[in-house]
Design a protein around this motif. Structure first.
Motif, PDB file in Angstrom:
ATOM      1  N   VAL A 697       5.710   0.968  -1.145  1.00 38.52           N
ATOM      2  CA  VAL A 697       4.736   0.192  -2.401  1.00 38.52           C
ATOM      3  C   VAL A 697       4.743  -0.695  -2.377  1.00 38.52           C
ATOM      4  O   VAL A 697       5.487  -2.109  -3.056  1.00 38.52           O
ATOM      5  CB  VAL A 697       4.110   1.360  -3.525  1.00 38.52           C
ATOM      6  N   GLY A 698       3.186  -1.192  -1.946  1.00 40.74           N
ATOM      7  CA  GLY A 698       3.367  -2.545  -2.211  1.00 40.74           C
ATOM      8  C   GLY A 698       3.247  -3.302  -3.461  1.00 40.74           C
ATOM      9  O   GLY A 698       1.791  -3.002  -4.120  1.00 40.74           O
ATOM     10  N   TRP A 699       3.780  -3.680  -3.985  1.00 38.20           N
ATOM     11  CA  TRP A 699       3.811  -4.520  -5.290  1.00 38.20           C
ATOM     12  C   TRP A 699       2.517  -5.628  -5.064  1.00 38.20           C
ATOM     13  O   TRP A 699       2.279  -6.525  -4.998  1.00 38.20           O
ATOM     14  CB  TRP A 699       5.043  -4.876  -5.916  1.00 38.20           C
ATOM     15  N   GLY A 700       1.559  -5.097  -6.329  1.00 37.42           N
ATOM     16  CA  GLY A 700       1.052  -5.934  -6.945  1.00 37.42           C
ATOM     17  C   GLY A 700      -0.245  -5.979  -5.690  1.00 37.42           C
ATOM     18  O   GLY A 700      -1.290  -6.452  -6.339  1.00 37.42           O
ATOM     19  N   SER A 701      -0.551  -5.092  -4.998  1.00 40.70           N
ATOM     20  CA  SER A 701      -1.521  -5.156  -4.536  1.00 40.70           C
ATOM     21  C   SER A 701      -2.138  -3.431  -4.171  1.00 40.70           C
ATOM     22  O   SER A 701      -2.847  -2.904  -4.022  1.00 40.70           O
ATOM     23  CB  SER A 701      -1.235  -5.652  -2.699  1.00 40.70           C
ATOM     24  N   THR A 702      -1.177  -1.764  -3.586  1.00 38.25           N
ATOM     25  CA  THR A 702      -1.110  -1.108  -3.643  1.00 38.25           C
ATOM     26  C   THR A 702      -1.755  -0.234  -4.947  1.00 38.25           C
ATOM     27  O   THR A 702      -1.439  -0.934  -5.893  1.00 38.25           O
ATOM     28  CB  THR A 702      -0.355  -0.288  -2.931  1.00 38.25           C
ATOM     29  N   LYS A 703      -3.071   0.100  -4.747  1.00 35.63           N
ATOM     30  CA  LYS A 703      -3.711   1.431  -5.800  1.00 35.63           C
ATOM     31  C   LYS A 703      -3.054   2.369  -6.376  1.00 35.63           C
ATOM     32  O   LYS A 703      -2.178   2.679  -5.418  1.00 35.63           O
ATOM     33  CB  LYS A 703      -5.028   0.983  -5.890  1.00 35.63           C
ATOM     34  N   ILE A 704      -2.647   2.148  -7.526  1.00 33.45           N
ATOM     35  CA  ILE A 704      -2.156   3.414  -7.821  1.00 33.45           C
ATOM     36  C   ILE A 704      -3.076   4.833  -7.713  1.00 33.45           C
ATOM     37  O   ILE A 704      -2.373   5.472  -7.124  1.00 33.45           O
ATOM     38  CB  ILE A 704      -1.654   3.725  -9.816  1.00 33.45           C
ATOM     39  N   LYS A 705      -4.621   4.751  -7.912  1.00 37.69           N
ATOM     40  CA  LYS A 705      -5.098   5.423  -7.302  1.00 37.69           C
ATOM     41  C   LYS A 705      -5.093   5.803  -5.879  1.00 37.69           C
ATOM     42  O   LYS A 705      -4.800   7.475  -5.437  1.00 37.69           O
ATOM     43  CB  LYS A 705      -6.633   5.639  -8.209  1.00 37.69           C
ATOM     44  N   ALA A 706      -5.026   5.105  -5.377  1.00 38.97           N
ATOM     45  CA  ALA A 706      -5.076   5.940  -3.334  1.00 38.97           C
ATOM     46  C   ALA A 706      -3.425   5.874  -3.987  1.00 38.97           C
ATOM     47  O   ALA A 706      -3.265   7.610  -2.325  1.00 38.97           O
ATOM     48  CB  ALA A 706      -4.911   4.691  -2.733  1.00 38.97           C
ATOM     49  N   VAL A 707      -2.273   5.947  -4.344  1.00 42.32           N
ATOM     50  CA  VAL A 707      -0.593   6.493  -4.075  1.00 42.32           C
ATOM     51  C   VAL A 707      -0.707   8.107  -4.432  1.00 42.32           C
ATOM     52  O   VAL A 707      -0.180   8.854  -4.085  1.00 42.32           O
ATOM     53  CB  VAL A 707      -0.033   5.751  -4.322  1.00 42.32           C
ATOM     54  N   ARG A 708      -1.671   8.185  -5.581  1.00 39.14           N
ATOM     55  CA  ARG A 708      -1.324   9.206  -6.372  1.00 39.14           C
ATOM     56  C   ARG A 708      -2.055  10.585  -5.557  1.00 39.14           C
ATOM     57  O   ARG A 708      -1.556  11.327  -5.414  1.00 39.14           O
ATOM     58  CB  ARG A 708      -1.598   9.811  -7.921  1.00 39.14           C
ATOM     59  N   HIS A 709      -3.125   9.794  -5.159  1.00 36.20           N
ATOM     60  CA  HIS A 709      -4.384  10.602  -4.604  1.00 36.20           C
ATOM     61  C   HIS A 709      -3.748  10.956  -3.421  1.00 36.20           C
ATOM     62  O   HIS A 709      -3.801  12.360  -2.808  1.00 36.20           O
ATOM     63  CB  HIS A 709      -5.411   9.705  -4.036  1.00 36.20           C
ATOM     64  N   HIS A 710      -3.192  10.298  -2.467  1.00 34.40           N
ATOM     65  CA  HIS A 710      -2.080  10.732  -1.197  1.00 34.40           C
ATOM     66  C   HIS A 710      -0.485  11.800  -1.249  1.00 34.40           C
ATOM     67  O   HIS A 710      -1.020  12.295  -0.792  1.00 34.40           O
ATOM     68  CB  HIS A 710      -2.655   9.473  -0.031  1.00 34.40           C
ATOM     69  N   LEU A 711       0.169  10.562  -1.643  1.00 29.84           N
ATOM     70  CA  LEU A 711       1.476  11.501  -1.895  1.00 29.84           C
ATOM     71  C   LEU A 711       1.256  12.636  -2.531  1.00 29.84           C
ATOM     72  O   LEU A 711       2.136  13.633  -2.296  1.00 29.84           O
ATOM     73  CB  LEU A 711       1.807  10.160  -2.810  1.00 29.84           C
ATOM     74  N   LEU A 712       0.388  12.598  -3.757  1.00 31.01           N
ATOM     75  CA  LEU A 712       1.180  14.536  -5.275  1.00 31.01           C
ATOM     76  C   LEU A 712       0.434  15.180  -3.857  1.00 31.01           C
ATOM     77  O   LEU A 712       0.153  16.091  -4.758  1.00 31.01           O
ATOM     78  CB  LEU A 712       0.664  13.783  -6.008  1.00 31.01           C
ATOM     79  N   ALA A 713      -0.645  15.134  -3.582  1.00 30.83           N
ATOM     80  CA  ALA A 713      -1.675  15.960  -2.470  1.00 30.83           C
ATOM     81  C   ALA A 713      -0.726  17.082  -1.605  1.00 30.83           C
ATOM     82  O   ALA A 713      -0.917  17.639  -1.327  1.00 30.83           O
ATOM     83  CB  ALA A 713      -2.894  15.015  -1.878  1.00 30.83           C
ATOM     84  N   ASP A 714       0.426  16.052  -1.414  1.00 29.09           N
ATOM     85  CA  ASP A 714       0.930  17.207  -0.624  1.00 29.09           C
ATOM     86  C   ASP A 714       2.273  17.195  -1.101  1.00 29.09           C
ATOM     87  O   ASP A 714       3.414  15.665  -0.915  1.00 29.09           O
ATOM     88  CB  ASP A 714       1.332  15.805   0.814  1.00 29.09           C
ATOM     89  N   PRO A 715       2.848  17.996  -1.637  1.00 23.97           N
ATOM     90  CA  PRO A 715       3.930  18.983  -3.045  1.00 23.97           C
ATOM     91  C   PRO A 715       5.448  18.523  -2.109  1.00 23.97           C
ATOM     92  O   PRO A 715       5.978  18.026  -2.187  1.00 23.97           O
ATOM     93  CB  PRO A 715       3.825  20.232  -3.572  1.00 23.97           C
TER      94      PRO A 715
END
Length: 756
Positions: A697-715
């Motif tokens: 995860v890019g510190w200070g650059s990657t959006k939290i919503k984007a990571v949660r949307h794609h990572l949590l979508a694949d259990p």
């Protein structure tokens, strides 16, 4: 409470520039405002509403104690003081319409020179400016009114405050005079009207009396309002005749009594003493005394010489003569009494007849008096009203001569020595407060809209996974490495693995190759070249976590991926693989990003074959694998002549899975550089073939919503996470989010192994 304090202190550390800049800017604005704003001075005059003076001067009856003024009345006086009428009077009296302080236009108007500026317009602007600077307040629980006025000049402020008080008093006097004058005119009209009606009523009474022959006696006057005490002539005559009749009846009774008594006495013997005592007549008394003397002499002579004596007989004859004289006198008196009785009775009868005639006439007169009483009552009412209005008119005329009001100035305004506005401390306090409020708001807003990963705690809370390490942002400058034999490094790393509880790798025959590659980008192997650094410690944390995971379950194939490109996943994969290989492990690094392969481009010499060639049967696996000479890291690049259309099918193919299984048998760890999960679905296709994932995860650059949307979508992918790595962290900025000193190089820059 401790967590809240930590959050607040963290907010201050992260946004300290905002907390310093905004209050400083606000203070600068406050100081600038104080410099450019003209000072204002406020003067206060105190006015007292007191009606006791007015009552005393008007000689009004003063009750016990002062009657308190109504609170609403005092409020009404405040409204009068705040009225535009009073403001206009002050503006005209002091010529404020010609004062630039009160007539200057607010704001900039480019057409001001074209607009008309009449006297009325200037007066209206002056009144508006006057009302904006004037304040009327009432003292708490008192009848004192404080008149405040603010001006650029202290003298002007005091002069206008006093002028307001004087204008109020003049207005009260004028209003009083006008009210009394209007009341006087109205009263005078009413008095003239009532006077005319009273005269008409008096004339009607006189005409009625003349018409009905009614004459008043006793000196009373209807005009004087005392007609009730007057008496008509018939009534007067009846009253007098009745009195005379009573007197006549008394005289008749008295005469009858005397006559009856004299008749009774005439029947008595003259020798009895009651006759003289009753009548008290001098003649009878003298005759009786003479009779008694003759009787005494006759008795004496008869006693001496006998009753037949001539002297005795002569005396008896004299006695008889005296008796006849007494009877004659009594008869004369009786006749006189009878005459008096007859006269008295005749007078009584005459008076009775006259009284009867007057009573008959009086009954007729009383019927006429019914109309007279009504006319007299109307006349009395008009006279009463006339006298009442005349008295009130005289009181109103008298009040016009008293130039006083129920208000007086008890504290005239004086020119203030200190400005009232702007207050330096107040302005600076307001500016500082607004700056602090703005800084808190902006800091909170920046925190709210930041929306990126900043701390380990935040990462773990948002993603529900462990944060393995924070990798700092570095440049290509590398600190000289500490020289040590490979065997020592391997033994130390092995010892570290034993302390961490890792399972020793079983001896397996590895794939042998003679090809050697070097990294053209120093950043790809910085974890080995700069071992005494925070950067390398971050990768050691990932390595130890992988070894610990291996002690729990099979964890040989580790995939490195991210949400978006350019988050440093390839750098993390190469440094982790190099560090493990440098520790004596058999490690192979595979470039599996079919959309953007980077491993082959970062090696020298350029590889001639890759694992796609192995899957296609063009070359053997040993011919596709190369080694990094200093660490022994095995490298399996990816060579593409053109981008594959179905890259996900390539990674999900059985051939790729068989390749991983062969590598799993030959190496301790298989590190796979995977594509990002947001643009493509390749990672989802190969999830089941990989033991664990390291998510960059890019510190200070990657959006939290984007990571949660794609990572949590694949259990399934989330469940296989070894952990998350925060990459490219600015350590100086990171200190604002974490505890100070945690990620600094201070520990590594002291002692025998570092450099100052």
């Amino acid at each position: 409470m401790a967590a809240l304090i930590d959050q607040l202190t963290g907010l201050v550390r992260r946004q300290y520039r905002v907390f310093l800049a905004l209050p400083a800017a606000a203070l600068a604005v406050g100081v600038l405002y104080l410099l450019v704003t003209a000072p204002q001075y406020t003067a206060i005059a105190t006015l007292l509403i007191d009606s006791s003076t007015l009552r005393v001067l008007q000689n009004q009856q003063q009750p016990q104690g002062d009657i308190p003024l109504d609170t609403l009345q005092v409020g009404s006086q405040v409204e009068i003081l705040a009225s535009r009428k009073l403001a206009l009077a002050v503006v005209k009296d002091l010529n404020l319409a010609d004062d630039p302080e009160f007539t200057e236009r607010s704001g900039w108007n480019p057409f001001s020179h074209l607009s008309s500026d009449s006297q009325g317009d200037r007066e209206q602007r002056a009144i508006d400016a006057f009302l904006a600077r004037r304040t009327i307040t009432r003292g708490e629980k008192t009848y004192a009114l404080n008149i405040s006025f603010t001006s650029r000049s202290p003298t002007t402020a005091a002069k206008i405050a006093n002028a307001i008080a004087e204008a109020y008093i003049d207005d009260q006097l004028g209003a009083k005079y006008q009210t009394i004058a209007r009341a006087g005119v109205w009263l005078q009209d009413r008095i003239n009207e009532l006077k005319s009606k009273a005269t008409s009523a008096d004339r009607a009474v006189l005409e009625f009396k003349e018409k009905n022959n009614i004459v008043d006696l006793g000196g009373a006057s209807v005009a004087a309002g005392v007609s009730a005490s007057s008496r008509l002539i018939g009534e007067q005559q009846l009253f007098e005749l009745n009195s005379q009749l009573a007197t006549a009846r008394g005289a008749t009774s008295e005469a009858k009594a005397r006559l009856d008594r004299i008749e009774q006495v005439r029947g008595m013997d003259v020798s009895e003493g009651a006759v003289a005592d009753t009548l008290k007549n001098d003649v009878i008394t003298r005759l009786r005394n003479q009779y008694l003397d003759l009787s005494a002499r006759e008795a004496n002579i008869s006693g001496k010489y006998g009753s037949d004596h001539a002297a005795a007989a002569n005396l008896r004859d004299q006695m008889e003569e005296t008796r006849r004289n007494i009877r004659a006198e009594l008869g004369r008196i009786a006749g006189s009494y009878k005459s008096d009785y007859e006269i008295a009775r005749t007078r009584e009868e005459s008076l009775e007849r006259a009284l009867a005639n007057l009573v008959s006439v009086g009954q007729t007169t009383n019927r006429d008096r019914l109309g007279l009483a009504e006319l007299e009552s109307s006349a009395r009412v008009y006279h009463t009203l006339f006298n009442s209005f005349l008295q009130r008119y005289m009181e109103a005329i008298q009040q016009q001569s008293f130039p006083i009001t129920d208000a007086r100035v008890i504290s005239p305004a004086v020119a203030p020595s200190q400005k009232s506005k702007p207050v330096t401390s107040f302005v600076l306090a307001i500016a500082l407060t607004m700056g602090l409020i703005a800084s808190v708001g902006i800091a909170a807003l920046r925190e709210a809209i930041d929306g990126v990963f900043r701390t380990v705690r935040q990462t773990e809370q948002e993603l529900g996974a462990r944060c393995l390490s924070v990798i700092p942002l570095v440049t290509n400058h590398v600190r000289p490495a500490l020289a040590r034999p490979p065997s020592i490094a391997a033994s130390s790393e092995a010892a570290e693995a034993d302390r961490a509880g890792a399972t020793p790798s079983r001896p397996t025959e590895s794939v042998t190759t003679d090809r050697h590659y070097n990294f053209t980008d120093p950043l790809k192997r910085r974890a080995v070249d700069d071992p005494i650094s925070v950067f390398t410690e971050a990768f050691r944390a990932i390595k130890v976590s992988a070894w610990l995971q291996s002690s729990i379950r099979n964890n040989k194939v580790i995939g490195i991926t991210s949400t978006l490109p350019n988050e440093g996943k390839s750098t993390i994969a190469s440094n982790l693989a190099v560090l493990m290989a440098d520790a004596g492990r058999r490690v192979v690094l595979i470039d599996a990003d079919l959309r953007n392969p980077t491993l082959a481009r970062s090696l020298t010499p350029r590889p001639s074959a890759g694992w796609l060639d192995v899957l296609g049967g063009k070359v053997e696996l040993a011919q596709a694998i190369g080694r990094e000479p200093t660490t022994g890291l095995a490298l399996l690049p990816l060579l593409l002549t053109e981008a594959p259309v179905h890259s996900d099918e390539v990674l999900a193919s059985q051939g790729f899975r068989d390749l991983l299984e062969r590598l799993r048998q030959s190496y301790d760890y298989v590190i796979i550089d995977l594509p990002p999960i947001a643009p493509v679905v390749d990672v989802r296709a190969v999830v089941t073939a990989i033991d664990s994932f390291v998510f960059a995860v890019g510190w200070g650059s990657t959006k939290i919503k984007a990571v949660r949307h794609h990572l949590l979508a694949d259990p399934e992918l989330h469940d296989r996470l070894l952990g998350v790595v925060l990459n490219k962290a600015d350590l100086k900025v990171l200190e604002r989010f974490e505890q100070p000193g945690v990620y600094q190089n201070g520990y590594y820059m002291t002692g025998g192994f570092g450099r100052s």
